[in-house]
Design a protein around this motif. Structure first.
Motif, PDB file in Angstrom:
ATOM      1  N   MET A 134       0.958  -1.258  -0.047  1.00  0.00           N
ATOM      2  CA  MET A 134       0.030  -0.041   0.081  1.00  0.00           C
ATOM      3  C   MET A 134       1.007   1.173  -0.036  1.00  0.00           C
ATOM      4  N   ALA A 135       1.909   1.105   0.736  1.00  0.00           N
ATOM      5  CA  ALA A 135       2.823   2.433   0.664  1.00  0.00           C
ATOM      6  C   ALA A 135       3.571   2.492  -0.450  1.00  0.00           C
ATOM      7  N   ALA A 136       3.961   1.366  -1.202  1.00  0.00           N
ATOM      8  CA  ALA A 136       4.749   1.849  -2.540  1.00  0.00           C
ATOM      9  C   ALA A 136       3.932   2.092  -3.370  1.00  0.00           C
ATOM     10  N   SER A 137       2.397   1.844  -3.316  1.00  0.00           N
ATOM     11  CA  SER A 137       1.341   2.396  -4.374  1.00  0.00           C
ATOM     12  C   SER A 137       1.429   3.749  -4.179  1.00  0.00           C
ATOM     13  N   GLN A 138       1.170   4.190  -2.703  1.00  0.00           N
ATOM     14  CA  GLN A 138       1.009   5.658  -2.477  1.00  0.00           C
ATOM     15  C   GLN A 138       2.315   6.411  -3.102  1.00  0.00           C
ATOM     16  N   ASP A 139       3.545   5.754  -2.795  1.00  0.00           N
ATOM     17  CA  ASP A 139       4.688   6.640  -3.474  1.00  0.00           C
ATOM     18  C   ASP A 139       4.742   6.888  -4.891  1.00  0.00           C
ATOM     19  N   VAL A 140       4.315   5.676  -5.765  1.00  0.00           N
ATOM     20  CA  VAL A 140       4.057   5.855  -7.132  1.00  0.00           C
ATOM     21  C   VAL A 140       3.056   6.950  -7.381  1.00  0.00           C
ATOM     22  N   HIS A 141       1.961   6.929  -6.613  1.00  0.00           N
ATOM     23  CA  HIS A 141       0.832   8.239  -7.122  1.00  0.00           C
ATOM     24  C   HIS A 141       1.525   9.515  -6.860  1.00  0.00           C
ATOM     25  N   VAL A 142       2.393   9.659  -5.543  1.00  0.00           N
ATOM     26  CA  VAL A 142       2.882  10.888  -5.282  1.00  0.00           C
ATOM     27  C   VAL A 142       4.063  11.428  -6.347  1.00  0.00           C
ATOM     28  N   ARG A 143       4.939  10.197  -6.966  1.00  0.00           N
ATOM     29  CA  ARG A 143       5.716  10.683  -7.947  1.00  0.00           C
ATOM     30  C   ARG A 143       5.213  10.992  -9.176  1.00  0.00           C
ATOM     31  N   ILE A 144       4.038  10.344  -9.622  1.00  0.00           N
ATOM     32  CA  ILE A 144       3.454  10.891 -11.030  1.00  0.00           C
ATOM     33  C   ILE A 144       2.788  12.024 -10.489  1.00  0.00           C
ATOM     34  N   CYS A 145       2.168  12.170  -9.562  1.00  0.00           N
ATOM     35  CA  CYS A 145       1.657  13.747  -9.426  1.00  0.00           C
ATOM     36  C   CYS A 145       2.595  14.785  -9.419  1.00  0.00           C
ATOM     37  N   SER A 146       3.816  14.567  -8.682  1.00  0.00           N
ATOM     38  CA  SER A 146       4.759  15.645  -8.834  1.00  0.00           C
ATOM     39  C   SER A 146       5.364  15.851 -10.145  1.00  0.00           C
ATOM     40  N   GLN A 147       5.471  14.651 -10.851  1.00  0.00           N
ATOM     41  CA  GLN A 147       5.932  14.908 -12.662  1.00  0.00           C
ATOM     42  C   GLN A 147       4.944  15.550 -13.311  1.00  0.00           C
ATOM     43  N   GLU A 148       3.762  15.557 -12.911  1.00  0.00           N
ATOM     44  CA  GLU A 148       2.787  16.334 -13.919  1.00  0.00           C
ATOM     45  C   GLU A 148       2.656  17.546 -13.400  1.00  0.00           C
ATOM     46  N   ILE A 149       3.131  17.956 -12.132  1.00  0.00           N
ATOM     47  CA  ILE A 149       3.284  19.221 -11.615  1.00  0.00           C
ATOM     48  C   ILE A 149       4.090  19.934 -12.351  1.00  0.00           C
ATOM     49  N   ILE A 150       5.295  19.222 -12.150  1.00  0.00           N
ATOM     50  CA  ILE A 150       6.298  19.975 -13.104  1.00  0.00           C
ATOM     51  C   ILE A 150       6.131  20.215 -14.537  1.00  0.00           C
ATOM     52  N   LYS A 151       5.528  19.293 -15.157  1.00  0.00           N
ATOM     53  CA  LYS A 151       5.514  19.236 -16.714  1.00  0.00           C
ATOM     54  C   LYS A 151       4.237  20.441 -16.889  1.00  0.00           C
ATOM     55  N   TYR A 152       3.355  20.602 -16.176  1.00  0.00           N
ATOM     56  CA  TYR A 152       2.326  21.831 -16.291  1.00  0.00           C
ATOM     57  C   TYR A 152       2.858  22.895 -15.993  1.00  0.00           C
ATOM     58  N   ASP A 153       4.025  22.989 -15.091  1.00  0.00           N
ATOM     59  CA  ASP A 153       4.571  24.394 -14.934  1.00  0.00           C
ATOM     60  C   ASP A 153       5.544  24.810 -15.887  1.00  0.00           C
ATOM     61  N   LEU A 154       6.211  23.754 -16.400  1.00  0.00           N
ATOM     62  CA  LEU A 154       7.072  24.063 -17.508  1.00  0.00           C
ATOM     63  C   LEU A 154       6.186  24.690 -18.811  1.00  0.00           C
ATOM     64  N   GLU A 155       5.142  23.819 -19.144  1.00  0.00           N
ATOM     65  CA  GLU A 155       4.261  24.282 -20.162  1.00  0.00           C
ATOM     66  C   GLU A 155       3.590  25.759 -20.102  1.00  0.00           C
ATOM     67  N   ILE A 156       3.214  25.782 -18.811  1.00  0.00           N
ATOM     68  CA  ILE A 156       2.877  27.496 -18.279  1.00  0.00           C
ATOM     69  C   ILE A 156       3.938  28.474 -18.744  1.00  0.00           C
ATOM     70  N   LYS A 157       5.088  28.100 -18.214  1.00  0.00           N
ATOM     71  CA  LYS A 157       6.321  29.148 -18.476  1.00  0.00           C
ATOM     72  C   LYS A 157       6.383  29.364 -19.956  1.00  0.00           C
ATOM     73  N   ALA A 158       6.322  28.248 -20.931  1.00  0.00           N
ATOM     74  CA  ALA A 158       6.590  28.249 -22.165  1.00  0.00           C
ATOM     75  C   ALA A 158       5.312  29.372 -22.858  1.00  0.00           C
TER      76      ALA A 158
END
Length: 229
Positions: free
Chosen positions: A1-25
């Motif tokens: 269960m903890a490993a699944s939470q870590d995966v969701h957290v990493r995916i969420c963080s990566q999407e946040i970074i992606k949207y941030d870069l797209e907004i800057k562009a």
């Protein structure tokens, strides 16, 4: 269960970074937009979509942080979420400045075109003014929307800071309770040791009293039964 939470957290963080870069562009595209206003409006529409997506993912990260079992993990994710939220506010400020800069550049360009196009008819000038008024109204509405979003983000930031303060206070209170419990346990241990010593002393006194009693009985019997001894 903890490993699944870590995966969701990493995916969420990566999407946040992606949207941030797209907004800057997109903000950079707005700065460099030569016009017309329809192109600027399309860029602003794209920025709004990306900011909404970014805000949703930041809220998801905040919810994941609240669901963490360990206090340290929860605080770490809340700090990361707060950092992303501040970056989003910074992007919104840059977006507003880019809009103002682009609008000024387009206005200047159109003024130059008007000055160079001396043969333009009065109808064309009226159309341009109407276009400017419509664009100004659209930008004003956009700026009002940005201001509202920034107000909401500030309110959410205040709530997050309050949550962090409450968590820190809870940790301190728990630490104080542990210290108090440790002192109580040590006091109980001392009392138990003291009672054990007192029990041993009581047993020894009882034994000595019994021995004295038996010796007295034997002495009395000896005197009565064998007085000549």
């Amino acid at each position: 269960m903890a490993a699944s939470q870590d995966v969701h957290v990493r995916i969420c963080s990566q999407e946040i970074i992606k949207y941030d870069l797209e907004i800057k562009a997109l903000i950079q595209d707005i700065r460099e937009c030569p016009g017309p206003y329809s192109e600027l409006a399309e860029l602003n529409s794209n920025v709004k979509v990306k900011i909404n997506q970014l805000r949703m993912r930041i809220q998801d990260l905040e919810q994941m942080a609240k669901e963490q079992d360990r206090e340290s993990d929860r605080l770490a994710l809340l700090n990361e979420m707060e950092s992303h939220r501040k970056q989003m506010l910074s992007n919104q400020t840059a977006w507003r400045k880019a809009n103002l800069s682009c609008k000024l550049a387009i206005d200047n360009s159109e003024k130059d075109d008007l000055l160079q196009g001396r043969d333009s008819s009065a109808r064309q000038r009226k159309t341009t003014k109407q276009s400017l008024a419509q664009t100004s109204s659209a930008i004003t509405e956009s700026l009002m929307s940005i201001s509202k979003m920034m107000s909401q983000q500030v309110h959410q930031s205040e709530e997050t800071v309050a949550t962090l303060a409450t968590s820190s206070r809870t940790v301190l209170e728990t630490n104080e309770e542990f210290k108090a419990m440790t002192g109580t346990i040590q006091l109980g241990r001392k009392l138990i040791t003291k009672y054990n010593r007192r029990e041993f002393t009581d047993k020894l006194l009882i034994f000595l009293a019994l021995a004295l009693f038996l010796a007295t009985v034997v002495y009395i019997l000896k005197k009565r039964l064998f007085p000549f001894l």
